[in-house]
Scaffold this active site. Structure first.
Site, PDB file in Angstrom:
ATOM      1  N   LYS A   8       0.820  -1.505  -0.351  1.00  0.00           N
ATOM      2  CA  LYS A   8       0.168   0.022  -0.019  1.00  0.00           C
ATOM      3  C   LYS A   8       0.907   1.165   0.398  1.00  0.00           C
ATOM      4  CE  LYS A   8      -4.284  -1.911   0.678  1.00  0.00           C
ATOM      5  NZ  LYS A   8      -5.144  -2.215  -0.325  1.00  0.00           N
ATOM      6  N   LYS A  34       1.933  -9.092  -2.333  1.00  0.00           N
ATOM      7  CA  LYS A  34       1.810  -8.878  -3.361  1.00  0.00           C
ATOM      8  C   LYS A  34       1.952  -7.677  -3.758  1.00  0.00           C
ATOM      9  CE  LYS A  34      -2.971  -9.782  -3.379  1.00  0.00           C
ATOM     10  NZ  LYS A  34      -3.626  -7.911  -3.653  1.00  0.00           N
ATOM     11  N   ASP A  58      -1.373  -4.835  -5.518  1.00  0.00           N
ATOM     12  CA  ASP A  58      -2.517  -4.387  -5.157  1.00  0.00           C
ATOM     13  C   ASP A  58      -3.191  -5.568  -6.393  1.00  0.00           C
ATOM     14  OD1 ASP A  58      -4.464  -3.443  -3.062  1.00  0.00           O
ATOM     15  OD2 ASP A  58      -4.724  -4.856  -3.702  1.00  0.00           O
ATOM     16  N   GLU A  59      -5.093  -5.167  -6.517  1.00  0.00           N
ATOM     17  CA  GLU A  59      -5.391  -5.008  -7.997  1.00  0.00           C
ATOM     18  C   GLU A  59      -5.293  -4.574  -9.404  1.00  0.00           C
ATOM     19  OE1 GLU A  59      -6.664  -4.487  -5.119  1.00  0.00           O
ATOM     20  OE2 GLU A  59      -7.875  -2.857  -5.657  1.00  0.00           O
ATOM     21  N   HIS A  68      -6.464 -13.401  -7.663  1.00  0.00           N
ATOM     22  CA  HIS A  68      -7.789 -12.434  -6.833  1.00  0.00           C
ATOM     23  C   HIS A  68      -8.542 -11.525  -7.287  1.00  0.00           C
ATOM     24  CE1 HIS A  68      -8.679  -7.916  -5.180  1.00  0.00           C
ATOM     25  NE2 HIS A  68      -7.438  -8.322  -4.900  1.00  0.00           N
ATOM     26  N   LYS A 118     -13.542  -5.815   6.412  1.00  0.00           N
ATOM     27  CA  LYS A 118     -14.092  -4.641   5.530  1.00  0.00           C
ATOM     28  C   LYS A 118     -14.951  -5.756   4.330  1.00  0.00           C
ATOM     29  CE  LYS A 118     -11.285  -3.707   2.616  1.00  0.00           C
ATOM     30  NZ  LYS A 118      -9.281  -2.324   2.314  1.00  0.00           N
TER      31      LYS A 118
HETATM   32  C1  RUB Z   1      -7.343  -5.260   1.144  1.00  0.00           C
HETATM   33  C2  RUB Z   1      -6.318  -5.371  -0.557  1.00  0.00           C
HETATM   34  C3  RUB Z   1      -7.997  -6.803  -1.734  1.00  0.00           C
HETATM   35  C4  RUB Z   1      -8.886  -7.149  -1.212  1.00  0.00           C
HETATM   36  C5  RUB Z   1      -9.629  -7.633  -1.451  1.00  0.00           C
HETATM   37  O1  RUB Z   1      -6.164  -4.401   1.234  1.00  0.00           O
HETATM   38  O2  RUB Z   1      -5.533  -4.896  -0.712  1.00  0.00           O
HETATM   39  O3  RUB Z   1      -7.911  -6.453  -2.308  1.00  0.00           O
HETATM   40  O4  RUB Z   1      -8.726  -7.585   0.112  1.00  0.00           O
HETATM   41  O5  RUB Z   1     -10.783  -7.795  -1.018  1.00  0.00           O
HETATM   42  P1  RUB Z   1      -6.614  -4.476   3.512  1.00  0.00           P
HETATM   43  P2  RUB Z   1     -11.650  -9.192  -0.752  1.00  0.00           P
HETATM   44  O6  RUB Z   1      -5.956  -5.024   3.777  1.00  0.00           O
HETATM   45  O7  RUB Z   1      -6.195  -2.440   3.150  1.00  0.00           O
HETATM   46  O8  RUB Z   1      -8.299  -4.141   3.303  1.00  0.00           O
HETATM   47  O9  RUB Z   1      -9.669  -9.938  -0.368  1.00  0.00           O
HETATM   48  O10 RUB Z   1     -12.103  -9.728  -0.165  1.00  0.00           O
HETATM   49  O11 RUB Z   1     -11.010  -9.948  -2.258  1.00  0.00           O
END
Ligand code: RUB
Length: 432
Positions: free
Chosen positions: A166, A192, A194-195, A282, A323
């Site tokens: 992040k 990882k 992020d998406e 993901h 969350k």
């Molecule tokens: C979580 C994050 C992921 C989410 C995706 O960041 O970046 O992309 O988990 O959601 P953070 P899911 O830990 O700051 O919330 O895993 O439900 O698909």
């Protein structure tokens, strides 16, 4: 009435499950339930709104989908309209699928296609799907799976614990590598992309991969600890394997793909490319169709299709602990699909989204030890920065593995204590 001949109903008939792909749907309709269920089977096999003169008895007998079960769930009123609610089982004959059947696109067009637009249905949701072994064997399945991931990380039975770099976009390759280094020194097993990070101007893949590989080597040289970093290659499918192969040649230790925006075929091509590293999957975009309990598709179907296509780890939610929106029971169903015995390797469930050290005990009390817990903000937002956050997450997992409550463990683990002080502590379900 459209689809009015009800020829697709075979209620109570025992079909040979080896000859069909069997799907269960939830539906809401203002019609008699049998007409709605019949419309699904007709539209997704040989029928349309009116009888085609070219639909021969032979074609119908060979290729028609069959409705074998309807469970009446009563009525509901929506905007003053009384709707009939039901669950129904629709069986699609194997001959309806492409001859080699080992690819997802055409399967999805059958089991989750036009039916969503039928006026006969106010809502419809694909709840589950069952493939016969003859179909499952056509797919690659995971190359590594849970055991393979654990072997790569030399982590035989403890939960995997990871992070998402992040902010999700903005860091340059050097900053990303330093982030990963701190996570490894802090004891995390996984990091990882992020998406939304792939190959942007501020962080080109060809620069990010070697920088991170060097960081991972430094962690191992200095501490002996192993961490892998999932590199996101979610891009134009024509290029995706070449990009992944080049990344692995340059030192990438894991490849990540956003399966729903890239496509299940992209995942399958990566699995069949024999990259030699695990695939992290993901599920971004899933919320567009999994979120409503009345319309779309249950996440467990995504879990099954991702497992068939070759994912080694898949995001499945946090059982209501983190969350993101999610039904704990559905998250458990999504997890269980990754474990059940269908002749393929199991897939590591990845629990991410709003996770922080104070939630680890609760999560593991639900998930068990075969889980990969990911925290983005829960690492980068720690009072002592990324290294402190990594140490806190790693300490939380160690505590749970040792059967020690987090608040006790925090008494002599300062990074964990600071995390609990900042974000709180949710005891595990079995915390007496
Ligand atoms: C979580 C994050 C992921 C989410 C995706 O960041 O970046 O992309 O988990 O959601 P953070 P899911 O830990 O700051 O919330 O895993 O439900 O698909």
């Amino acid at each position: 009435m459209r689809y009015g001949d009800l020829k697709y109903l075979s209620l109570g008939e025992e079909l040979d499950k080896n000859q069909y792909v069997t799907c269960q749907y939830y539906l809401e309709t203002d019609l008699p339930i049998v007409n709605a269920a019949n419309a699904i089977a007709a539209e997704q096999s040989t029928g349309t709104w009116t009888k085609a003169s070219t639909l021969s008895d032979d074609i119908f007998e060979r290729l028609a989908a069959r409705v074998t079960e309807i469970e009446d769930l009563g009525k509901k009123t929506v905007d003053g309209q009384i709707l009939n609610v039901a669950r129904t089982t629709v069986n699609y004959p194997l001959e309806e699928f492409s001859i080699e059947v080992g690819h997802i696109p055409q399967i999805l067009s059958v089991i989750a296609g036009n039916l969503y637009g039928l006026l006969e249905l106010k809502n419809v949701r694909l709840l589950s799907c069952l493939f016969p072994d003859s179909v499952i064997r056509k797919f690659p399945g995971p190359n590594f799976g849970i055991n393979g991931l654990r072997k790569v990380l030399d982590r035989p039975d403890r939960p995997l614990v990871g992070t998402i770099v992040k902010p999700k976009i903005g860091l340059d390759p050097k900053q990303t590598a330093e982030y990963v280094y701190k996570c490894g020194i802090g004891g995390l097993t996984n990091s990882k992309d992020d998406e939304t990070l792939v190959d942007q101007s501020f962080n080109r893949i060809d620069d990010r991969v070697p920088a991170i590989a060097d960081a991972i080597d430094r962690v191992r040289d200095e501490t002996g600890h192993r961490i892998v970093h999932a590199l996101n290659v979610s891009t134009y499918v024509k290029d995706i394997v070449e990009i992944a192969e080049r990344a692995v040649e340059n030192g990438a230790s894991q490849i990540m793909v956003d399966v729903l925006t890239s496509g299940y075929s992209a995942l399958q091509m990566l699995a069949e490319a024999d990259l030699g590293v695990p695939l992290h999957v993901h599920r971004t975009f899933h919320g567009a169709f999994t979120r409503s309990p009345y319309h779309g598709m249950a996440m467990e179907v995504v879990s099954l299709l991702s497992r068939l296509s070759g994912g080694d780890g898949l995001h499945i939610g946090t059982f209501g602990v983190g969350k993101m929106h999610g039904d704990p029971e559905e998250d458990m169903a999504s997890r269980n699909i990754l474990f059940n015995d269908i002749g393929l390797k199991t897939v590591m469930p990845v629990c991410s989204g709003g996770m922080h050290p104070g939630l680890v005990e609760k999560l593991v009390s639900i998930s068990g030890m075969d889980v990969q817990i990911q925290a983005g903000g829960g690492v980068a937002g720690h009072p002592d920065g990324v290294l402190g956050g990594a140490r806190a997450m790693s300490q939380a997992v160690d505590a749970v593995y040792k059967g020690i409550y987090l608040d006790s463990y925090a008494e002599d683990h300062i990074e964990l204590k600071k995390a609990l002080d900042k974000w709180g502590y949710v005891p595990g379900s079995d915390h007496v």
